[in-house]
Write a protein that holds these residues in place. Structure first.
Motif, mmCIF file in Angstrom:
data_model
loop_
_atom_site.group_PDB
_atom_site.id
_atom_site.type_symbol
_atom_site.label_atom_id
_atom_site.label_comp_id
_atom_site.label_asym_id
_atom_site.label_seq_id
_atom_site.Cartn_x
_atom_site.Cartn_y
_atom_site.Cartn_z
ATOM 1 N N VAL A 70 1.636 7.298 3.136
ATOM 2 C CA VAL A 70 0.665 7.109 4.225
ATOM 3 C C VAL A 70 1.376 7.078 5.575
ATOM 4 O O VAL A 70 0.967 7.743 6.532
ATOM 5 C CB VAL A 70 -0.134 5.800 4.014
ATOM 6 C CG1 VAL A 70 -0.941 5.452 5.270
ATOM 7 C CG2 VAL A 70 -1.073 5.945 2.822
ATOM 8 N N GLY A 71 2.472 6.319 5.667
ATOM 9 C CA GLY A 71 3.218 6.245 6.919
ATOM 10 C C GLY A 71 3.804 7.577 7.325
ATOM 11 O O GLY A 71 3.815 7.932 8.509
ATOM 12 N N SER A 124 -9.703 -1.721 10.627
ATOM 13 C CA SER A 124 -8.778 -0.731 10.092
ATOM 14 C C SER A 124 -9.414 0.645 9.949
ATOM 15 O O SER A 124 -10.627 0.790 9.823
ATOM 16 C CB SER A 124 -8.243 -1.194 8.731
ATOM 17 O OG SER A 124 -9.270 -1.182 7.756
ATOM 18 N N SER A 125 -8.562 1.640 9.994
ATOM 19 C CA SER A 125 -8.909 3.015 9.649
ATOM 20 C C SER A 125 -7.848 3.507 8.676
ATOM 21 O O SER A 125 -6.745 2.979 8.640
ATOM 22 C CB SER A 125 -8.939 3.911 10.884
ATOM 23 O OG SER A 125 -9.968 3.545 11.777
ATOM 24 N N SER A 126 -8.172 4.529 7.908
ATOM 25 C CA SER A 126 -7.221 5.042 6.932
ATOM 26 C C SER A 126 -6.795 6.449 7.298
ATOM 27 O O SER A 126 -7.576 7.397 7.166
ATOM 28 C CB SER A 126 -7.839 5.033 5.528
ATOM 29 O OG SER A 126 -6.971 5.673 4.621
ATOM 30 N N ALA A 127 -5.539 6.576 7.740
ATOM 31 C CA ALA A 127 -5.015 7.911 8.031
ATOM 32 C C ALA A 127 -4.971 8.761 6.766
ATOM 33 O O ALA A 127 -5.233 9.970 6.800
ATOM 34 C CB ALA A 127 -3.618 7.795 8.639
ATOM 35 N N ALA A 128 -4.664 8.125 5.621
ATOM 36 C CA ALA A 128 -4.585 8.858 4.357
ATOM 37 C C ALA A 128 -5.934 9.425 3.940
ATOM 38 O O ALA A 128 -6.010 10.443 3.244
ATOM 39 C CB ALA A 128 -4.041 7.946 3.260
ATOM 40 N N LEU A 129 -7.018 8.794 4.356
ATOM 41 C CA LEU A 129 -8.363 9.258 4.021
ATOM 42 C C LEU A 129 -8.913 10.198 5.087
ATOM 43 O O LEU A 129 -9.416 11.292 4.783
ATOM 44 C CB LEU A 129 -9.303 8.056 3.864
ATOM 45 C CG LEU A 129 -10.797 8.372 3.727
ATOM 46 C CD1 LEU A 129 -11.076 9.044 2.387
ATOM 47 C CD2 LEU A 129 -11.631 7.107 3.888
ATOM 48 N N VAL A 130 -8.815 9.791 6.361
ATOM 49 C CA VAL A 130 -9.478 10.510 7.444
ATOM 50 C C VAL A 130 -8.775 11.824 7.787
ATOM 51 O O VAL A 130 -9.433 12.853 7.980
ATOM 52 C CB VAL A 130 -9.581 9.617 8.696
ATOM 53 C CG1 VAL A 130 -10.154 10.399 9.874
ATOM 54 C CG2 VAL A 130 -10.453 8.394 8.400
ATOM 55 N N LEU A 243 8.965 2.580 6.571
ATOM 56 C CA LEU A 243 9.900 3.650 6.225
ATOM 57 C C LEU A 243 9.210 5.009 6.352
ATOM 58 O O LEU A 243 9.829 5.989 6.795
ATOM 59 C CB LEU A 243 10.448 3.460 4.811
ATOM 60 C CG LEU A 243 11.514 4.470 4.391
ATOM 61 C CD1 LEU A 243 12.713 4.420 5.332
ATOM 62 C CD2 LEU A 243 11.956 4.229 2.946
ATOM 63 N N GLY A 244 7.917 5.076 6.003
ATOM 64 C CA GLY A 244 7.167 6.311 6.192
ATOM 65 C C GLY A 244 7.098 6.706 7.654
ATOM 66 O O GLY A 244 7.246 7.887 8.010
ATOM 67 N N LEU A 245 6.879 5.721 8.538
ATOM 68 C CA LEU A 245 6.860 6.000 9.975
ATOM 69 C C LEU A 245 8.224 6.507 10.456
ATOM 70 O O LEU A 245 8.295 7.410 11.304
ATOM 71 C CB LEU A 245 6.479 4.739 10.755
ATOM 72 C CG LEU A 245 5.025 4.257 10.659
ATOM 73 C CD1 LEU A 245 4.836 3.012 11.512
ATOM 74 C CD2 LEU A 245 4.050 5.348 11.102
ATOM 75 N N VAL A 246 9.301 5.918 9.928
ATOM 76 C CA VAL A 246 10.647 6.360 10.299
ATOM 77 C C VAL A 246 10.850 7.823 9.925
ATOM 78 O O VAL A 246 11.331 8.637 10.721
ATOM 79 C CB VAL A 246 11.713 5.471 9.621
ATOM 80 C CG1 VAL A 246 13.107 6.077 9.772
ATOM 81 C CG2 VAL A 246 11.684 4.066 10.197
#
Length: 379
Positions: A70-71, A124-130, A243-246
């Motif tokens: 997700v990140g 919240s919102s879900s980047a993985a969904l939207v 770590l995903g954001l990194v």
């Protein structure tokens, strides 16, 4: 945990792609996986015990990997998204303010004392969904929407460990700062390795010798950061997401993305969602019907809160699309179960609210796509 039970987990996890295979429904695969867990877990046949240590460990690995993916999908490097950060940030702040008021009201109404938790979940919102829905449908200019969803997703995932147990907010906050600091150090270290060419040389060696070194190194970093999170008494969701954001900030190689997709979506992700479904007892909803109403109120509050972004020129339908929730309510239910902080049926209420937002997001995106298509034909 035996191989027969692992086979059962994989089997019921196939309900995810089975339901998501109907493209017109725009359902995420996790819906079927959660339903499969409900079927064979505490709410159904009781074939899976979510408290079994090996099952729990594998589920935590899946949790960390899901949040890592997700990140890594947050579009940090896209220039159009960076230019939309102003309005996206303002929209996320407006939604957060309304959500905080709604959380206070719902906690008082239902007497749970979880105002902070509800506020974070509603905001919240879900980047993985939207983001996959936005990417698959022609919804017009969605840069502000994507920026708002990315900001809300990141902020709420970071805030969730603090909100779920306010009594330990200081301890959790210190632990979260330690994990964030470690992630920042990793970012600068990996960026330095990228700039001096070492990362590229490792990638070429891995491709030539079939070593999968990038995957191994990223799993090492993920498990190391997750170990730090556990030591600091912080959820592994924060370690995985940071770590995903990194990785997203540095640039995720396609080969690594495919490898992570394979191990996460092929096994560990479905296992986590099946475990989560197996840990939820719907009989608690029957015994506490007020939790059904709570779930409905959480979903409705999330949708209405996200409509406040209309004040910064977000179209109403895109506001509903932005309300789609997945990671944060699921993480809240998982953490609440692990820490035994939720009332009976409250975990199911959180997931019910998320399912309502998923339904609303799917409908709103479909309506927006049809309108865009009709406009294009008319012009």
């Amino acid at each position: 945990m035996s191989f027969s039970l692992l086979a059962l987990v994989v089997l019921v996890g196939l309900l995810g792609p089975l339901l998501a295979g109907r493209e017109s429904w725009h359902l995420p695969g996790v819906v079927g996986e959660l339903l499969g867990g409900l079927l064979v877990g505490a709410s159904g046949l009781r074939l899976l015990d979510s408290k079994e240590p090996t099952f729990t460990l594998l589920a935590n690995v899946g949790f960390a990997l899901v949040m890592f993916v997700v990140g890594s999908h947050v579009p940090i490097r896209e220039g159009t998204i960076r230019r939309a950060l102003g309005r996206g940030s303002l929209g996320a702040v407006l939604v957060g303010l309304v959500a905080a008021l709604a959380g206070i009201g719902l906690a008082a109404l239902f007497g749970t004392g979880h105002a902070a938790l509800y506020g974070v979940v509603i905001a919240s919102s879900s980047a993985a969904l939207v983001l996959p829905i936005v990417g698959s449908l022609k919804l017009g200019d969605t840069t502000q929407l994507v920026a708002q969803v990315a900001i809300a997703d990141a902020a709420c995932i970071i805030a969730l460990p603090l909100a779920i147990d306010p009594a330990r907010a200081l301890t959790t906050g210190i632990g979260a700062i330690a994990v964030v600091a470690a992630a920042v150090i990793l970012f600068f270290a990996l960026r330095a390795l990228d700039r001096n060419g070492l990362r590229k040389r490792v990638r070429r060696l891995s491709e030539r010798r079939k070593f999968a070194l990038e995957l191994r190194i990223n799993l090492l970093l993920l498990f190391g950061l997750a170990a730090l999170a556990q030591f600091a008494q912080v959820s592994v969701l924060l370690a995985g997401f940071l770590l995903g954001l990194v990785v997203a900030a540095i640039g995720e190689p396609r080969r690594l993305a495919r490898q992570l997709f394979g191990i996460t979506e092929g096994f560990f992700g479905p296992l986590f969602f099946v475990w989560l479904g197996a840990s939820i007892s719907l009989s608690d909803l029957g015994s506490h019907p007020g939790m059904i109403l709570l779930g409905g109120c959480l979903g409705a509050a999330a949708i209405l809160s996200h409509l406040s972004a209309r004040l910064v020129s977000q179209p109403l339908l895109l506001g509903v699309v932005a309300a789609g929730q997945l990671g944060v309510p699921i993480a809240a239910a998982a953490l609440g179960n692990q820490l035994r902080l939720l009332q009976p049926g409250e975990d199911a209420a959180l997931l019910l609210g998320a399912l309502l937002t998923i339904t609303a997001t799917t409908v709103a995106a479909s309506v927006r796509a049809r309108r865009q298509q009709h406009t294009a034909i008319a012009s």
